[in-house]
Motif scaffolding. Structure first.
Motif, PDB file in Angstrom:
ATOM      1  N   ASP A 190       0.843  -1.199   0.000  1.00  0.00           N
ATOM      2  CA  ASP A 190       0.000   0.000   0.000  1.00  0.00           C
ATOM      3  C   ASP A 190       0.876   1.245   0.000  1.00  0.00           C
ATOM      4  N   HIS A 191       0.249   2.385  -0.281  1.00  0.00           N
ATOM      5  CA  HIS A 191       1.010   3.642  -0.244  1.00  0.00           C
ATOM      6  C   HIS A 191       0.224   4.721   0.486  1.00  0.00           C
ATOM      7  N   HIS A 192      -0.921   4.333   1.064  1.00  0.00           N
ATOM      8  CA  HIS A 192      -1.716   5.290   1.832  1.00  0.00           C
ATOM      9  C   HIS A 192      -1.135   5.427   3.237  1.00  0.00           C
ATOM     10  N   ARG A 193      -1.517   6.488   3.898  1.00  0.00           N
ATOM     11  CA  ARG A 193      -0.984   6.714   5.251  1.00  0.00           C
ATOM     12  C   ARG A 193      -1.533   5.674   6.219  1.00  0.00           C
ATOM     13  N   PRO A 194      -0.663   5.054   6.994  1.00  0.00           N
ATOM     14  CA  PRO A 194      -1.155   4.078   7.980  1.00  0.00           C
ATOM     15  C   PRO A 194      -1.873   4.778   9.130  1.00  0.00           C
ATOM     16  N   GLY A 195      -2.750   4.024   9.808  1.00  0.00           N
ATOM     17  CA  GLY A 195      -3.342   4.528  11.039  1.00  0.00           C
ATOM     18  C   GLY A 195      -2.375   4.260  12.187  1.00  0.00           C
ATOM     19  N   PRO A 196      -2.852   4.391  13.432  1.00  0.00           N
ATOM     20  CA  PRO A 196      -1.964   4.165  14.582  1.00  0.00           C
ATOM     21  C   PRO A 196      -1.484   2.719  14.703  1.00  0.00           C
ATOM     22  N   GLU A 197      -2.225   1.795  14.082  1.00  0.00           N
ATOM     23  CA  GLU A 197      -1.875   0.365  14.191  1.00  0.00           C
ATOM     24  C   GLU A 197      -1.628  -0.204  12.799  1.00  0.00           C
ATOM     25  N   ILE A 198      -0.614  -1.064  12.678  1.00  0.00           N
ATOM     26  CA  ILE A 198      -0.308  -1.733  11.407  1.00  0.00           C
ATOM     27  C   ILE A 198      -0.942  -3.130  11.439  1.00  0.00           C
ATOM     28  N   PRO A 199      -1.599  -3.569  10.365  1.00  0.00           N
ATOM     29  CA  PRO A 199      -2.206  -4.913  10.364  1.00  0.00           C
ATOM     30  C   PRO A 199      -1.158  -6.007  10.621  1.00  0.00           C
ATOM     31  N   GLU A 200      -1.599  -7.080  11.253  1.00  0.00           N
ATOM     32  CA  GLU A 200      -0.674  -8.186  11.562  1.00  0.00           C
ATOM     33  C   GLU A 200      -0.571  -9.134  10.376  1.00  0.00           C
ATOM     34  N   ALA A 201      -0.064  -8.618   9.278  1.00  0.00           N
ATOM     35  CA  ALA A 201       0.130  -9.414   8.068  1.00  0.00           C
ATOM     36  C   ALA A 201       1.541 -10.000   8.079  1.00  0.00           C
ATOM     37  N   VAL A 202       1.788 -10.942   7.177  1.00  0.00           N
ATOM     38  CA  VAL A 202       3.126 -11.530   7.054  1.00  0.00           C
ATOM     39  C   VAL A 202       4.133 -10.446   6.689  1.00  0.00           C
ATOM     40  N   ALA A 203       3.711  -9.536   5.797  1.00  0.00           N
ATOM     41  CA  ALA A 203       4.565  -8.418   5.381  1.00  0.00           C
ATOM     42  C   ALA A 203       3.667  -7.237   5.053  1.00  0.00           C
ATOM     43  N   VAL A 204       4.080  -6.043   5.463  1.00  0.00           N
ATOM     44  CA  VAL A 204       3.346  -4.813   5.139  1.00  0.00           C
ATOM     45  C   VAL A 204       4.315  -3.860   4.454  1.00  0.00           C
ATOM     46  N   LEU A 205       4.199  -3.773   3.118  1.00  0.00           N
ATOM     47  CA  LEU A 205       5.058  -2.886   2.343  1.00  0.00           C
ATOM     48  C   LEU A 205       4.338  -1.559   2.158  1.00  0.00           C
ATOM     49  N   ASP A 206       4.858  -0.522   2.770  1.00  0.00           N
ATOM     50  CA  ASP A 206       4.283   0.822   2.627  1.00  0.00           C
ATOM     51  C   ASP A 206       5.361   1.836   2.988  1.00  0.00           C
ATOM     52  N   PRO A 207       5.882   2.561   1.980  1.00  0.00           N
ATOM     53  CA  PRO A 207       6.965   3.512   2.275  1.00  0.00           C
ATOM     54  C   PRO A 207       6.554   4.616   3.245  1.00  0.00           C
ATOM     55  N   LYS A 208       5.231   4.790   3.459  1.00  0.00           N
ATOM     56  CA  LYS A 208       4.781   5.836   4.391  1.00  0.00           C
ATOM     57  C   LYS A 208       4.707   5.338   5.841  1.00  0.00           C
ATOM     58  N   ARG A 209       5.077   4.090   6.066  1.00  0.00           N
ATOM     59  CA  ARG A 209       5.184   3.618   7.455  1.00  0.00           C
ATOM     60  C   ARG A 209       6.263   4.431   8.168  1.00  0.00           C
ATOM     61  N   ASP A 210       6.009   4.814   9.413  1.00  0.00           N
ATOM     62  CA  ASP A 210       7.015   5.578  10.176  1.00  0.00           C
ATOM     63  C   ASP A 210       8.311   4.796  10.342  1.00  0.00           C
ATOM     64  N   ASP A 211       8.192   3.468  10.421  1.00  0.00           N
ATOM     65  CA  ASP A 211       9.387   2.655  10.675  1.00  0.00           C
ATOM     66  C   ASP A 211      10.004   2.117   9.375  1.00  0.00           C
ATOM     67  N   CYS A 212       9.595   2.683   8.225  1.00  0.00           N
ATOM     68  CA  CYS A 212      10.172   2.247   6.939  1.00  0.00           C
ATOM     69  C   CYS A 212      11.173   3.298   6.457  1.00  0.00           C
ATOM     70  N   ASN A 213      12.410   2.875   6.227  1.00  0.00           N
ATOM     71  CA  ASN A 213      13.462   3.808   5.818  1.00  0.00           C
ATOM     72  C   ASN A 213      13.662   3.857   4.302  1.00  0.00           C
ATOM     73  N   TYR A 214      12.673   3.386   3.547  1.00  0.00           N
ATOM     74  CA  TYR A 214      12.813   3.420   2.088  1.00  0.00           C
ATOM     75  C   TYR A 214      13.038   4.870   1.648  1.00  0.00           C
ATOM     76  N   PRO A 215      14.020   5.133   0.761  1.00  0.00           N
ATOM     77  CA  PRO A 215      14.413   6.520   0.475  1.00  0.00           C
ATOM     78  C   PRO A 215      13.356   7.364  -0.238  1.00  0.00           C
ATOM     79  N   TYR A 216      12.432   6.727  -0.969  1.00  0.00           N
ATOM     80  CA  TYR A 216      11.438   7.505  -1.720  1.00  0.00           C
ATOM     81  C   TYR A 216      10.042   7.173  -1.192  1.00  0.00           C
ATOM     82  N   LYS A 217       9.324   8.179  -0.724  1.00  0.00           N
ATOM     83  CA  LYS A 217       8.053   7.957  -0.015  1.00  0.00           C
ATOM     84  C   LYS A 217       6.812   8.109  -0.895  1.00  0.00           C
ATOM     85  N   GLU A 218       6.976   8.556  -2.147  1.00  0.00           N
ATOM     86  CA  GLU A 218       5.812   8.983  -2.938  1.00  0.00           C
ATOM     87  C   GLU A 218       5.352   7.986  -3.999  1.00  0.00           C
ATOM     88  N   LEU A 219       5.731   6.717  -3.873  1.00  0.00           N
ATOM     89  CA  LEU A 219       5.265   5.704  -4.832  1.00  0.00           C
ATOM     90  C   LEU A 219       3.746   5.590  -4.798  1.00  0.00           C
TER      91      LEU A 219
END
Length: 563
Positions: free
Chosen positions: A164-193
């Motif tokens: 996803d690329h939408h802004r997360p809420g206060p909680e992240i779903p308990e999925a196997v993997a959550v790919l979202d550059p807008k996660r606060d804890d994601c250091n991916y260099p480009y946030k606007e995909l």
């Protein structure tokens, strides 16, 4: 319109860039305004290269996503590629499913029904997965807020990978993997995909793992470029590279589905603007008027005859969409006039029989007309659903957060969002939304701004100048088409209103003893008194080409005129 002239960059920096690139000062200024200060940065800007794409494994959870897909393939599990019903969602599903199918057969796709299921991951979709023995769902362009749905799937033995690329809420779903550059804890260099961009990073990571090269993925970039244009994400950084190469694919070797669309519109070379106004509305029309599955079928079809059938069906959906859009816009404008709400900071309208598939387009049209944050509501089952659009500089998503007490569900971006609420909460929501916006918006944002990049003389407009200007493309947010302003213009006596209904303005202008240029202003007939009075005026415009009977000339596409 409020004209705002961009501040001229530092004189020394202009001088350095002018000399190192061998361009004139105006071009150097335009580059500096876009944050390009050195020869190397200019080279990367003018000559995008796939080597400039970031390592996909820099995205948090990418290693987990790849490992889970490999495990599914090794165990012959059934994989469901799930995506939203708009352009970003359907292109994402077409991208990831068609890539996986090149080496693994057990892949199915799912697009939720806009009306029966609504936006994002649905319980119905998860039940479909269970009924078809699916044990892994890859959700694209949605899922970042699907906390309960992911939990529900987990209870049924179904794993989720969220892209996803939408802004997360206060909680992240308990999925196997959550790919979202807008996660606060994601250091991916480009946030606007966009969503399709995140999907592309996933297939890029899978390809790295399979020993493939980035060039092996080139043919998927037509989908990514279409999503970038349609989702109005910034065309900067990584998006610029993806859009640049995606447009090349669309113009040189488009997929069968795109060929079928382009055959109907008879357009030869497409810009990102053409993608936004020709391809994207047709893909969107499927989900708006019928079902997003039709779009995925067209985008993944390899047989020309079948693609032509899908394209013709989708063309009809698009015509139906236009008709509904026109009617609802007229009814909404009538509502606003009858209520005499001119002093409000917001526009909120509702009619229960409005077509849910076009309220987003109508919200955009109302925003263009009244220039304020806008919501268009319709009845959706037992609830009301709305599309929100904003004006430049105002974050409508944040404003909706301030009204959360009256909302059932909402999601989206700074300038576009969607929400549902109970009918009993509509009036309270409308009051709160007006209060939140009026207390937080800078009042000058309620009149349209025309951002002017530079003031130039007409003599500066030469074929060489325009050739360099064209290389600034693809244009979009973060890299808009340069707008110029020229003062002391005079019409040479040929100015007139043109078009079947005489709503457009065509003038031939000169500045002292400069060459003459034709200026065309669409919908600007009301400015004829200023332009054709014989008195000097100033104009804001973009430079483009006009082709007539085999002759190509530079012209000024007028944005506004002032005495």
């Amino acid at each position: 319109m409020r004209w705002t002239l961009q501040p001229k960059p530092d004189f020394q920096k202009i001088a350095v860039l002018t000399k190192s690139l061998g361009v004139d000062e105006v071009i150097a200024s335009l580059l500096l305004q876009r944050g390009i200060e050195t020869f190397e940065e200019a080279k990367r800007f003018f000559r995008p290269d796939l080597s400039g794409l970031h390592d996909p494994f820099l995205m948090k959870d990418m290693d987990k996503a790849v490992a889970r897909i490999q495990k599914a393939i090794a165990a012959k599990e059934s994989i469901l590629v799930y995506g939203d019903y708009d352009v970003d969602g359907t292109t994402s599903v077409a991208l990831v499913s068609s890539y996986l199918k090149t080496y693994y057969p057990n892949v199915a796709t799912y697009i939720p029904d806009r009306y029966a299921e609504g936006y994002g991951v649905s319980y119905q979709g998860i039940d479909f997965a269970q009924d078809n023995d699916v044990t892994l769902i890859i959700a694209l362009d949605c899922g970042i807020k699907a906390i309960d749905k992911v939990k529900y799937a987990s209870e049924k033995g179904i794993d989720f990978i969220i892209c996803d690329h939408h802004r997360p809420g206060p909680e992240i779903p308990e999925a196997v993997a959550v790919l979202d550059p807008k996660r606060d804890d994601c250091n991916y260099p480009y946030k606007e995909l966009c969503g399709c961009g995140v999907g592309f990073k996933l297939i890029q990571a899978l390809s790295v793992d399979r020993g493939l090269k980035i060039n092996d993925l080139l043919l998927y970039l037509d989908l990514v470029a279409t999503a970038i244009g349609a989702d109005i994400v910034p065309i900067t950084g990584e998006n610029r590279i993806l859009a640049h190469f995606g447009l090349k694919v669309i113009n040189s070797n488009p997929r069968t589905g795109f060929k079928a669309i382009l055959k109907q519109v008879k357009k030869e070379v497409l810009t990102i603007t053409d993608v936004v106004f020709i391809i994207a509305p047709r893909i969107n029309a499927a989900g708006r008027m019928k079902h997003g599955n039709h779009a995925v079928s067209l985008l993944t079809e390899t047989d020309q005859h079948h693609a032509a059938v899908w394209a013709s069906e989708i063309e009809q959906f698009n015509l139906d969409r236009r008709e509904a859009d026109k009617q609802i816009t007229e009814e909404a404008l009538q509502q606003i006039l009858e209520r005499k709400e001119e002093d409000r900071s917001t526009t909120v309208v509702y009619q229960e029989d409005w077509h849910k598939g076009v309220i987003g387009i109508v919200a955009s049209r109302l925003t263009e007309t009244y220039y304020r944050p806008t919501l268009v509501f319709t009845k959706s089952g037992e609830k009301l659903a709305a599309s929100a659009r904003s004006v430049k500089g105002f974050d409508v998503y944040n404003a909706l957060e301030g009204c959360a007490a009256h909302i059932e569900q909402f999601g989206g971006h700074k300038y576009a969002a969607g929400l549902t609420l109970l009918e009993k909460d509509y009036e309270a929501f409308k009051t709160t939304f007006e209060k939140v916006v009026s207390e937080t918006i800078d009042k000058k944002l309620l009149s349209p701004q025309l951002r002017i990049d530079a003031e130039i003389n007409l003599k500066a407009i030469t074929p060489k100048f325009y050739r360099i200007l064209k290389q600034f493309a693809p244009f979009g947010p973060g890299n808009m088409t340069p707008v110029f302003m020229t003062q002391h213009l005079k019409d040479t006596g040929y100015g007139k209103c043109v078009g079947a209904d005489k709503t457009h303005l065509r003038i031939t202008v000169q500045q002292s003893n400069s060459p003459t240029f034709v200026g065309i202003g669409f919908g600007m007939a009301s400015e004829a008194d200023i332009a054709c009075s014989g008195k000097p005026f100033k104009a804001a415009y973009v430079i483009d080409e006009n082709e007539w009977q085999g002759n190509v000339n530079l012209q000024l596409r007028l944005k506004d005129i002032k005495a």
